[in-house]
Design a protein around this motif. Structure first.
Motif, PDB file in Angstrom:
ATOM      1  N   PHE A 136     -58.880  25.065  73.873  1.00  0.00           N
ATOM      2  CA  PHE A 136     -59.805  26.074  74.389  1.00  0.00           C
ATOM      3  C   PHE A 136     -60.454  26.859  73.248  1.00  0.00           C
ATOM      4  O   PHE A 136     -61.607  27.288  73.349  1.00  0.00           O
ATOM      5  CB  PHE A 136     -59.063  27.016  75.343  1.00  0.00           C
ATOM      6  CG  PHE A 136     -58.458  26.313  76.517  1.00  0.00           C
ATOM      7  CD1 PHE A 136     -59.262  25.902  77.581  1.00  0.00           C
ATOM      8  CD2 PHE A 136     -57.114  26.022  76.566  1.00  0.00           C
ATOM      9  CE1 PHE A 136     -58.716  25.244  78.673  1.00  0.00           C
ATOM     10  CE2 PHE A 136     -56.553  25.364  77.652  1.00  0.00           C
ATOM     11  CZ  PHE A 136     -57.361  24.969  78.707  1.00  0.00           C
ATOM     12  N   ILE A 139     -63.255  24.697  71.833  1.00  0.00           N
ATOM     13  CA  ILE A 139     -64.412  24.712  72.739  1.00  0.00           C
ATOM     14  C   ILE A 139     -65.153  26.047  72.630  1.00  0.00           C
ATOM     15  O   ILE A 139     -66.384  26.100  72.553  1.00  0.00           O
ATOM     16  CB  ILE A 139     -63.964  24.460  74.194  1.00  0.00           C
ATOM     17  CG1 ILE A 139     -63.376  23.054  74.327  1.00  0.00           C
ATOM     18  CG2 ILE A 139     -65.141  24.636  75.152  1.00  0.00           C
ATOM     19  CD1 ILE A 139     -62.777  22.767  75.692  1.00  0.00           C
ATOM     20  N   VAL A 151     -71.178  22.509  73.293  1.00  0.00           N
ATOM     21  CA  VAL A 151     -70.023  22.892  74.101  1.00  0.00           C
ATOM     22  C   VAL A 151     -69.686  21.768  75.079  1.00  0.00           C
ATOM     23  O   VAL A 151     -68.520  21.406  75.268  1.00  0.00           O
ATOM     24  CB  VAL A 151     -70.303  24.207  74.859  1.00  0.00           C
ATOM     25  CG1 VAL A 151     -69.206  24.481  75.889  1.00  0.00           C
ATOM     26  CG2 VAL A 151     -70.389  25.368  73.880  1.00  0.00           C
ATOM     27  N   GLY A 155     -66.254  19.657  74.976  1.00  0.00           N
ATOM     28  CA  GLY A 155     -65.470  19.731  76.206  1.00  0.00           C
ATOM     29  C   GLY A 155     -65.212  18.352  76.778  1.00  0.00           C
ATOM     30  O   GLY A 155     -64.086  18.055  77.238  1.00  0.00           O
ATOM     31  N   ALA A 159     -61.582  16.638  77.189  1.00  0.00           N
ATOM     32  CA  ALA A 159     -61.097  16.199  78.500  1.00  0.00           C
ATOM     33  C   ALA A 159     -60.726  14.718  78.474  1.00  0.00           C
ATOM     34  O   ALA A 159     -59.653  14.317  78.960  1.00  0.00           O
ATOM     35  CB  ALA A 159     -62.152  16.476  79.572  1.00  0.00           C
ATOM     36  N   ILE A 203     -60.086  22.546  81.226  1.00  0.00           N
ATOM     37  CA  ILE A 203     -60.970  22.235  80.092  1.00  0.00           C
ATOM     38  C   ILE A 203     -62.412  22.071  80.573  1.00  0.00           C
ATOM     39  O   ILE A 203     -63.354  22.616  79.981  1.00  0.00           O
ATOM     40  CB  ILE A 203     -60.479  20.969  79.369  1.00  0.00           C
ATOM     41  CG1 ILE A 203     -59.155  21.238  78.652  1.00  0.00           C
ATOM     42  CG2 ILE A 203     -61.527  20.469  78.383  1.00  0.00           C
ATOM     43  CD1 ILE A 203     -58.496  19.991  78.073  1.00  0.00           C
ATOM     44  N   LEU A 204     -62.585  21.319  81.658  1.00  0.00           N
ATOM     45  CA  LEU A 204     -63.935  21.051  82.165  1.00  0.00           C
ATOM     46  C   LEU A 204     -64.592  22.313  82.730  1.00  0.00           C
ATOM     47  O   LEU A 204     -65.778  22.555  82.524  1.00  0.00           O
ATOM     48  CB  LEU A 204     -63.878  19.954  83.232  1.00  0.00           C
ATOM     49  CG  LEU A 204     -63.500  18.563  82.729  1.00  0.00           C
ATOM     50  CD1 LEU A 204     -63.387  17.581  83.898  1.00  0.00           C
ATOM     51  CD2 LEU A 204     -64.519  18.055  81.712  1.00  0.00           C
ATOM     52  N   LEU A 206     -63.924  25.474  81.898  1.00  0.00           N
ATOM     53  CA  LEU A 206     -64.301  26.321  80.761  1.00  0.00           C
ATOM     54  C   LEU A 206     -65.573  25.793  80.107  1.00  0.00           C
ATOM     55  O   LEU A 206     -66.480  26.562  79.764  1.00  0.00           O
ATOM     56  CB  LEU A 206     -63.166  26.376  79.749  1.00  0.00           C
ATOM     57  CG  LEU A 206     -63.486  27.131  78.446  1.00  0.00           C
ATOM     58  CD1 LEU A 206     -63.697  28.605  78.722  1.00  0.00           C
ATOM     59  CD2 LEU A 206     -62.380  26.926  77.410  1.00  0.00           C
ATOM     60  N   THR A 207     -65.654  24.495  79.949  1.00  0.00           N
ATOM     61  CA  THR A 207     -66.835  23.884  79.328  1.00  0.00           C
ATOM     62  C   THR A 207     -68.087  24.169  80.140  1.00  0.00           C
ATOM     63  O   THR A 207     -69.127  24.560  79.593  1.00  0.00           O
ATOM     64  CB  THR A 207     -66.631  22.366  79.192  1.00  0.00           C
ATOM     65  OG1 THR A 207     -65.488  22.119  78.365  1.00  0.00           O
ATOM     66  CG2 THR A 207     -67.857  21.714  78.594  1.00  0.00           C
TER      67      THR A 207
END
Length: 450
Positions: A136, A139, A151, A155, A159, A203-204, A206-207
């Motif tokens: 995180f 990213i 980003v 990301g 992922a 992760i996705l 947040l991306t």
């Protein structure tokens, strides 16, 4: 229209990325280059931190040289240092940034993969390594650059990498390592597929959130840069004090806004210029004016004045009109006497270069109450000065022809300037009871330049 709408309106509908002026895109590109350098420093700092953390953390008593972690960290630090060095020399190309992100994630996932080997556990143990939280951070670092594509790229790499880590762990430990019990997952090296899916989703998400925020921020950045560039260009057409009066006003300036001040005025004009224009090409005329302005405008500014407007072959300058001054009259006379000296050299140079010996700069200065006002309508405004001192300066400039002089002022202005510190000079000669055209009563004048 709301403030937000005004800010983004230049880029809504009618403007596309390609429609942004090249100079604006250049400013944005330079900003992003600075951001890339900042990213480089942050990543280098993270690399140093991870290295220090590795060496001070407890580990098995295996020989250090048998472990690949120190070598990997050394390679990563060297690569990060190289990336940081190159960011100061060139604008890093896109392919290099992609390689850089791959290296970042490869190092991180390599450390996570080695986790189970370091502690002698099955492959599923690596999926519980706390080091995954650095994903995180990597990213988020990319958000320092106002471009969502980077980003999204890191990301997606992160992922997909974690998907690969999960499949590797399952393949290495066998299907029997999978559990549906969260308690067993926490207390052992068993694999909880749902937990790994949660990590991938986090992760996705947040991306996506950062990418959307950056897309909005980039639009606002482009609008702000465009506004800044336009303001810098417009500033070249406005005196600095006038520009500050407009931008620092607590409310929007409207026609009729005015302030009364005691100020001084200079009016300049070129005698013989009409004949020069008739006998010269337009380019030559413009070059002559630009050359003269390049000489006299710095003098006006150096003495605290501003050029209010250019009047064809003349100009009107003010001292103490846009902001209060206790030496406006003295400043104006200092400027005018220096302008007369400089313009005399200009006249001689013009005579030698072009044979135009008739060109001569005349000027006049007056002091008194004026109104600094915004005139115009709702679509176009102009700041200017209004008052008897302005009118009298224009009349005195023309009166130079009657007196056969180059620069005049009134006795009252001269006396005020002397009180304000203007030095006495032998060139200043009084002329009493002069009848100036347009002025009802005779006026006492002072000749500053014959």
């Amino acid at each position: 229209m709301s403030k937000r709408a005004k800010l983004v309106s230049p880029f809504v509908g009618r403007r596309t990325a390609g429609a942004i002026p090249d100079r604006v895109q250049e400013v944005i590109a330079e900003f992003e280059a600075d951001s890339e350098r900042l990213i480089g420093w942050v990543q280098f700092g993270i690399g140093v931190f991870i290295t220090l953390l590795y060496f001070i953390s407890p580990r098995p008593s295996d020989a250090l040289m048998q472990q690949p972690v120190p070598v990997s960290l050394a390679i990563y630090l060297a690569f990060t240092a190289l990336r940081l060095f190159l960011s100061y020399r060139i604008r890093l190309p896109g392919w290099f940034l992609v390689i850089s992100m791959l290296v970042d994630i490869a190092l991180l996932y390599g450390l996570i993969w080695y986790f189970h080997i370091q502690y002698g556990q099955s492959a599923g143990f690596s999926l519980q390594a706390p080091t995954v939280m650095y994903v995180f951070i990597f990213i988020a670092i990319r958000a320092l650059r106002f471009d969502p594509i980077w980003v999204i790229s890191i990301g997606a790499i992160a992922a997909l990498g974690w998907v690969g880590m999960t499949f590797y762990a399952i393949d290495a430990a066998g299907m029997q390592a999978i559990t549906r019990s969260f308690v067993e997952y926490i207390q052992s090296d068993r694999i909880l597929v749902g937990a790994e899916i949660d990590k991938i989703v986090a992760i996705l998400v947040l991306t996506i959130v950062l990418a959307l925020a950056l897309a909005r921020a980039k639009r606002l950045l482009a609008a702000a840069v465009l506004e800044h560039v336009e303001r810098e260009e417009i500033r070249r057409f406005l005196p600095a004090d006038v520009e500050r009066a407009i931008t620092q006003s607590p409310v929007a300036v409207v026609a009729g806004d005015a302030e009364e001040r005691d100020a001084a005025i200079i009016v300049l004009d070129i005698r013989g210029f009409t004949k020069f224009v008739e006998a010269s090409e337009p380019k030559r005329v413009v070059e002559a004016l630009v050359g003269l302005h390049a000489l006299i405008v710095p003098i006006i500014q150096r003495h605290g004045g501003i050029v209010d407007k250019y009047l064809g072959d003349g100009l009107l300058a003010t001292f103490g009109a846009t902001s209060h001054s206790q030496t406006a009259a003295a400043d104006a006379l200092r400027a005018l006497t220096e302008i007369m000296e400089v313009s005399a050299h200009w006249s001689r140079d013009m005579a030698q270069e072009h044979g135009d010996g008739s060109l001569r700069v005349n000027g006049a200065a007056t002091a008194g109450p004026v109104v600094f006002a915004a005139l115009g309508d709702e679509f176009r405004l102009e700041y200017t000065v209004i008052g008897d001192a302005v009118n009298l300066a224009a009349k005195l400039e023309k009166h130079n022809k009657v007196e056969a002089t180059s620069a005049l002022t009134t006795q009252a202005t001269y006396d005020l300037a002397r009180i304000q510190g203007f030095p006495a000079t032998e060139k200043a000669t009084p002329r009493r009871n002069c009848q100036v055209a347009g002025v009802e009563k005779p006026t006492d004048l002072v000749v500053l330049a014959a």
